[in-house]
Design an enzyme around this catalytic site. Sequence first.
Site, short mmCIF file in Angstrom:
data_model
loop_
_atom_site.label_atom_id
_atom_site.label_comp_id
_atom_site.label_asym_id
_atom_site.label_seq_id
_atom_site.Cartn_x
_atom_site.Cartn_y
_atom_site.Cartn_z
N SER A 1 0.86 -1.20 0.00
CA SER A 1 0.00 0.00 0.00
C SER A 1 0.89 1.23 0.00
CB SER A 1 -0.87 0.02 1.26
OG SER A 1 -1.57 1.25 1.38
N TYR B 1 -1.99 -1.02 10.37
CA TYR B 1 -2.07 -1.22 8.92
C TYR B 1 -0.80 -0.72 8.24
CZ TYR B 1 -3.83 -1.05 4.11
OH TYR B 1 -3.99 -1.22 2.76
N1 LIG Z 1 -8.79 -0.37 -1.55
C1 LIG Z 1 -7.75 0.43 -1.48
O1 LIG Z 1 -7.84 1.66 -1.66
C2 LIG Z 1 -6.40 -0.13 -1.17
C3 LIG Z 1 -5.29 0.75 -1.13
C4 LIG Z 1 -4.04 0.22 -0.86
C5 LIG Z 1 -3.88 -1.14 -0.63
N2 LIG Z 1 -4.98 -1.95 -0.67
C6 LIG Z 1 -4.77 -3.38 -0.45
O2 LIG Z 1 -5.36 -4.11 -1.50
C7 LIG Z 1 -5.79 -5.40 -1.01
C8 LIG Z 1 -7.23 -5.64 -1.36
O3 LIG Z 1 -8.04 -4.62 -0.83
P1 LIG Z 1 -9.58 -4.43 -1.26
O4 LIG Z 1 -9.82 -2.97 -1.28
O5 LIG Z 1 -9.89 -5.24 -2.44
O6 LIG Z 1 -10.30 -5.00 0.04
P2 LIG Z 1 -11.41 -6.13 0.22
O7 LIG Z 1 -11.81 -6.05 1.65
O8 LIG Z 1 -12.46 -5.98 -0.83
O9 LIG Z 1 -10.60 -7.46 -0.07
C9 LIG Z 1 -9.86 -8.14 0.92
C10 LIG Z 1 -10.24 -9.60 0.83
O10 LIG Z 1 -9.44 -10.34 1.74
C11 LIG Z 1 -10.27 -11.33 2.34
N3 LIG Z 1 -9.68 -11.74 3.62
C12 LIG Z 1 -9.68 -11.07 4.79
N4 LIG Z 1 -9.08 -11.79 5.74
C13 LIG Z 1 -8.68 -12.95 5.13
C14 LIG Z 1 -8.02 -14.11 5.59
N5 LIG Z 1 -7.63 -14.24 6.88
N6 LIG Z 1 -7.77 -15.10 4.70
C15 LIG Z 1 -8.15 -14.99 3.42
N7 LIG Z 1 -8.82 -13.93 2.93
C16 LIG Z 1 -9.06 -12.92 3.78
C17 LIG Z 1 -11.61 -10.65 2.51
O11 LIG Z 1 -12.68 -11.60 2.66
C18 LIG Z 1 -11.72 -9.85 1.22
O12 LIG Z 1 -12.38 -10.57 0.21
C19 LIG Z 1 -5.47 -5.39 0.48
O13 LIG Z 1 -4.21 -5.99 0.68
C20 LIG Z 1 -5.41 -3.92 0.82
O14 LIG Z 1 -4.62 -3.66 1.95
C21 LIG Z 1 -6.22 -1.49 -0.94
#
Ligand SMILES: NC(=O)c1ccc[n+]([C@@H]2O[C@H](COP(=O)([O-])OP(=O)(O)OC[C@H]3O[C@@H](n4cnc5c(N)ncnc54)[C@H](O)[C@@H]3O)[C@@H](O)[C@H]2O)c1
Length: 264
Positions: free
Chosen positions: A146, A159
């Site tokens: 991130s 985080y």
């Molecule tokens: N959305 C953003 O703006 C953003 C920005 C920077 C980084 N990220 C990173 O991108 C990735 C995806 O984020 P997103 O926005 O799609 O979020 P999201 O919540 O839609 O997706 C995360 C997924 O991980 C799954 N998950 C949670 N705990 C778990 C576990 N113990 N085992 C297996 N699966 C598990 C959840 O069920 C979910 O489907 C993450 O690593 C997040 O930190 C997102």
Amino acid sequence: MAAAQMLEGRVAIVTGGGGEIGSAIARRFATEGAAVLVADISADKAAATVSAIESNGGNAHPLALDVTRAEQCEQAVAEAVERFGKLTTLANVAATVTPQGTVETLSYDDWRSAFNVNLDGMFWMCKFAVPEMRKAGGGAIVNIASSHGHIGMPRRPAYCSSKAAVLQFTKCLAIDFGADNIRANSISPGAIDTLRAALQRFKSREEANATKGPAYLVGRTGKTEEIAAGAAFLASEEAAFMTGTDMLIDGGYMAFKGTTTNPV
Ligand SMILES: NC(=O)c1ccc[n+]([C@@H]2O[C@H](COP(=O)([O-])OP(=O)(O)OC[C@H]3O[C@@H](n4cnc5c(N)ncnc54)[C@H](O)[C@@H]3O)[C@@H](O)[C@H]2O)c1
């Protein structure tokens, strides 16, 4: 003539593959010719991603997986190999949502949970995936970090710290397994138009996008497909000379953070 597929013949696991970014990555991998094991703690969300892939003519299978459980990670790797014949590609996308709070107010359980899922989950998946990639003659690991692994944010120590650790973990993977033809890179997304990002501090996606968008050089938040495009590139031979590095896909946010009068 049909365009060549970047990941033809590859077998991938995408953890968090039911989430918004994970689903976009799994769908893009499949479009590029990979067979994909879509793994998520939510079996329903994994199944939804697989349906989307199959309705587009792709090859995928859903798996309920908690990345904090070593034996489940081992089983996920075994399942991919048994079902699709090998493992070449791993996208570690799963992350948990950590409540906001300072070190004073966060519980130790919340702190641990961020590391258990966001970092230890990658440790377990890589531990079991690397031997199979070696057997396959090489592979590519893409870890989702991130922009908040590069900069701190108020009330998000767990985080931010877990994502900073992902950057370093990825470099070490690249160093340790370069000789095995296994590349490891991370992607650091800026704010992406997802429910997860919106609800951290806003009431809706619309409000989040309207507030955060102007703070980006491109004038908007990112799209899940833009992270998926980076992941497909890093997983492919197009990125054969890239390992141990981080790809910022952040609309230019990191380039000017600190000079804006509207830091969000
Ligand atoms: N959305 C953003 O703006 C953003 C920005 C920077 C980084 N990220 C990173 O991108 C990735 C995806 O984020 P997103 O926005 O799609 O979020 P999201 O919540 O839609 O997706 C995360 C997924 O991980 C799954 N998950 C949670 N705990 C778990 C576990 N113990 N085992 C297996 N699966 C598990 C959840 O069920 C979910 O489907 C993450 O690593 C997040 O930190 C997102």
